[in-house]
Scaffold this active site. Structure first.
Site, PDB file in Angstrom:
ATOM      1  N   ASP A 122       0.813  -1.216   0.000  1.00 41.96           N
ATOM      2  CA  ASP A 122       0.000   0.000   0.000  1.00 41.96           C
ATOM      3  C   ASP A 122       0.852   1.275   0.000  1.00 41.96           C
ATOM      4  OD1 ASP A 122      -2.317   1.602   0.325  1.00 41.96           O
ATOM      5  OD2 ASP A 122      -2.054   1.586   2.502  1.00 41.96           O
ATOM      6  N   GLU A 172       3.288  -8.401   7.068  1.00 44.24           N
ATOM      7  CA  GLU A 172       2.021  -9.008   6.686  1.00 44.24           C
ATOM      8  C   GLU A 172       2.139  -9.968   5.506  1.00 44.24           C
ATOM      9  OE1 GLU A 172      -1.012  -6.057   6.175  1.00 44.24           O
ATOM     10  OE2 GLU A 172      -0.914  -5.407   8.259  1.00 44.24           O
ATOM     11  N   GLU A 204       0.965  -1.725  14.178  1.00 50.08           N
ATOM     12  CA  GLU A 204       0.176  -0.780  13.372  1.00 50.08           C
ATOM     13  C   GLU A 204      -1.217  -0.699  13.944  1.00 50.08           C
ATOM     14  OE1 GLU A 204      -0.098  -1.464   9.117  1.00 50.08           O
ATOM     15  OE2 GLU A 204       2.027  -1.962   8.999  1.00 50.08           O
TER      16      GLU A 204
HETATM   17  C1  GCB Z   1      -1.426  -2.370   6.724  1.00 51.38           C
HETATM   18  C2  GCB Z   1      -0.128  -2.314   5.996  1.00 51.38           C
HETATM   19  C3  GCB Z   1       0.239  -0.908   5.578  1.00 51.38           C
HETATM   20  C4  GCB Z   1      -0.997  -0.187   5.041  1.00 51.38           C
HETATM   21  C5  GCB Z   1      -2.012  -0.090   6.162  1.00 51.38           C
HETATM   22  C6  GCB Z   1      -3.301   0.593   5.691  1.00 51.38           C
HETATM   23  O1  GCB Z   1      -1.734  -3.320   7.398  1.00 51.38           O
HETATM   24  O2  GCB Z   1       0.916  -2.911   6.697  1.00 51.38           O
HETATM   25  O3  GCB Z   1       1.243  -0.980   4.604  1.00 51.38           O
HETATM   26  O4  GCB Z   1      -0.699   1.072   4.539  1.00 51.38           O
HETATM   27  O5  GCB Z   1      -2.342  -1.381   6.597  1.00 51.38           O
HETATM   28  O6  GCB Z   1      -3.452   1.778   5.888  1.00 51.38           O
HETATM   29  O7  GCB Z   1      -4.122  -0.091   5.093  1.00 51.38           O
END
Ligand code: GCB
Length: 647
Positions: free
Chosen positions: A208, A452, A541
């Site tokens: 992402d 992930e 996160e």
């Molecule tokens: C996650 C990812 C990250 C994304 C985030 C999101 O789990 O690790 O790379 O940017 O979610 O905002 O969806």
């Protein structure tokens, strides 16, 4: 100073055992530093640039663009280095370009470098995304697979071949991802003539962030003598108030050499010295390296000055290299993360290398601004989501005491074909390169091998067991993790990690709009993971998108209020669990960042607590209040501030 007692002897023996492992890698990748024997010439600035827009993207190779000046092969444009090329022009086809792009610049090499046969001249690229081939005056000097990490080539003999000419450096860079690259991706051709133009293809990615490309970090030339310090490895420990610096120096190009090694404190005094290529330096009244907000004097660095004297029968040469060294230890128990034997709680952020115009290009004003914002926020740590950051950033972390979870580009490993032998081999090689580059940074306290991945798939077990064991063998002094969003009961890699790092987006991707579920779901998440593994947990996160300036109360998704309240709900659970086994919380994300276009993103990911231009949203103030409170409770605030903090 002799370290007294059996404990001291055991400690040193133990260090030697781990040290053999850290020296496994065969060649060094020391950061280029100027010294009395080394010069550095930065090649940053405007380069000539040409994207190969031919249907197969291979016209540049077929017509050997590297053999002539790039401008003689066709139209070129100006391109800054370092920078991603994507956002530099108004051309949408360049923004989304996939394939080979060509960079070129001519350099005037100082005549003393050419005249002195006893000098090595090394061309170094800090990073280029993704596959690079490099020529000097039309001769290929190296190629490198993978972005985010440096590569180099010795070019002294080439420039001496034709000293009358300026040295022409050509670098071709290809951003195509495959199922075996890191990160993985694939190219999909769409052949239906009723829907797509001839030759239409897209690159699918499983992560992402915008797949920025180009030469992202400085390109430079540096010199060393023919006999030179190729690598230095340090491992540190302490016993009472005596610091231990176990070191190993590897030398290249000298049959016989004399070494003078000196550890120098910040006041310029030599506190320990040696003349052996490896050994232990003992530091009386050691000043330990401490994280920001854990000690009044964080980020204390000594300088390890290595002087190498070699003689070739005619003359004597000296090479001098100085490495910053922070003395600290890292340990993990079933409930705690210990730095210098004291519990450390990660109150920090996830970041991206990302900004307007320059994309992922290294930018000093941005770096310094970000460190000021981290300190303003009271953040003591970050994860290099989802790839290694610039060495210049790691050096800032060392100096400011910002603790780092150092992540490799293993993001988006979702397809079963990305768990095969070729992928694993490349992933292991990338970990080698990462550890080789970052092993001496005191700020780096843990390696993260992936983010992930599809860790519930069957092949994930062998893949991650191999990868994690390999990383631990490379560096037994640091814990290893990977970041999971998988189900605790099905995750195949978790048995091998030292710390569970888990991402969750309750009331966002799950039960959107229902802030009231966070407390129960987060509690369950923590209890399940801890119950199964009895390992400390970092919430690696959590977060919500907020479009800056969008308001609604009661809170609704995408408003600043919703982001704020979501964070507060998470924080209440962290406050219960951090007394038990939760050892950290890293917000997603420090700042808004660019992503691929799609129906879930409004000009990028808006989960930043700062905008992409680094202005605070309401959530930033919530986080700041919390982080300073946590620091006040768990650490030592610097003398120049009082809690609640006044700036
Ligand atoms: C996650 C990812 C990250 C994304 C985030 C999101 O789990 O690790 O790379 O940017 O979610 O905002 O969806």
């Amino acid at each position: 100073m002799v370290l007294s007692g059996r404990l001291g002897v055991l400690r040193v023996l133990g260090l030697f055992a781990v040290f053999d492992a850290v020296c496994l890698l065969d060649a060094g990748m020391l950061f280029p530093r100027e010294s009395s024997s080394r010069e550095v010439k930065e090649l940053n600035g405007v380069w000539s640039f040409r994207a190969d827009k031919s249907p197969k993207r291979n016209q540049g190779f077929e017509s050997a663009w590297y053999k002539r000046r790039l401008a003689e092969t066709g139209p070129v444009i100006d391109m800054p280095v370092p920078a991603s090329y994507n956002d530099i022009t108004q051309d949408p086809t360049l923004r989304d370009f996939i394939g080979w792009v060509w960079y070129e610049r001519e350099v005037v090499v100082p005549v003393r470098w050419v005249a002195d046969e006893g000098k090595r001249v090394v061309l170094r690229v800090g990073s280029a995304h993704y596959y690079s081939v490099v020529w000097v005056n039309g001769v290929k000097v190296t190629e490198h697979e993978g972005g985010h990490l440096p590569f180099e080539a010795e070019i002294g003999s080439l420039i001496r071949n034709d000293p009358s000419n300026a040295c022409r450096i050509t670098i071709a860079v290809n951003n195509t991802l495959t199922l075996e690259t890191l990160p993985p991706g694939n190219i999909q051709y769409l052949n239906d003539p009723t829907k797509y133009p001839d030759g239409f293809f897209v690159q699918n990615i499983f992560f992402d962030f915008f797949n920025y490309a180009g030469i992202h970090r400085p390109v430079l030339l540096y010199t060393t003598p023919k006999a030179y310090v190729d690598d230095i490895t340090v491992v540190t420990d302490f016993l009472d108030n005596t610091g231990l610096v176990l070191y190993n120096i590897s030398v290249q190009g000298a049959a016989t050499a004399t070494l003078n090694i000196s550890l120098i404190d910040k006041d310029g005094y030599s506190v320990a010295s040696s003349s052996k290529p490896s050994g232990v330096l003992k530091v009386v009244d050691v000043k330990l390296w401490w994280p920001y907000l854990m000690h009044q004097n964080p980020g204390y660095l000594y300088s390890l000055e290595v002087r190498l004297l070699s003689a070739n029968g005619i003359s004597t040469n000296e090479d001098v290299y100085t490495l910053p060294v922070g003395i600290r230890t890292v340990n993990v128990s079933s409930t705690q993360f210990l730095i210098n034997n004291k519990p450390f709680y990660f109150h920090g952020v996830n970041k991206h290398e990302d900004a307007d115009i320059r994309g992922k290009g290294l930018d000093w004003p941005l770096i310094v601004k970000d460190f000021n914002l981290l300190k303003w926020l009271g953040a003591n740590s970050f994860r290099t989501s989802h790839y290694p950051y610039a060495e210049e950033i790691m050096q800032m972390c060392d100096r400011h005491g910002i603790v780092v979870i150092d992540e490799c580009p293993g993001v988006g490993i979702k397809d079963i074909r990305s768990f095969g032998n070729a992928s694993l081999k490349h992933h292991l090689a990338v970990m080698d390169e990462l550890v080789r580059r970052d092993k001496n940074h005191p700020s780096v306290v843990m390696w993260s091998v992936a983010n992930e991945p599809a860790s519930e798939m069957h092949p994930a077990e062998f893949y991650f067991k191999t990868l994690i064991e390999h990383t631990k063998a490379l560096d037994p002094t640091r814990p290893v993790t990977y970041v999971t969003d998988s189900n605790y009961a099905k995750d195949k890699g978790a048995p091998y990690v030292d710390v569970i790092c888990v991402n969750s987006y309750f009331s966002w991707y799950h039960d959107p709009g229902h802030l009231e579920v966070i407390s129960i779901q987060l509690n369950t998440e923590f209890e399940n993971w801890y119950g199964k593994y009895q390992k400390p947990i970092i919430q690696s996160e959590y977060g919500a998108d907020a479009v800056p300036g969008l308001h609604n109360d009661p809170p609704v998704m995408f408003t600043e209020e919703y982001q704020k309240v979501l964070l507060q709900n998470y924080h209440s659970v962290f406050d219960q669990k951090r007394k038990q086994y939760v050892i950290g919380e890293l917000i997603w994300n420090f700042a808004d960042f660019m992503t691929v276009q799609g129906i879930f993103r409004v000009v990028g990911n808006k989960k930043g607590v700062f905008t992409r231009q680094r202005q605070p949203k309401a959530a930033a103030f919530i986080l700041k209040e919390r982080y300073w409170r946590l620091a006040n409770e768990t650490g030592t605030l610097p003398p120049w501030t009082k809690y609640p903090c006044s700036f």
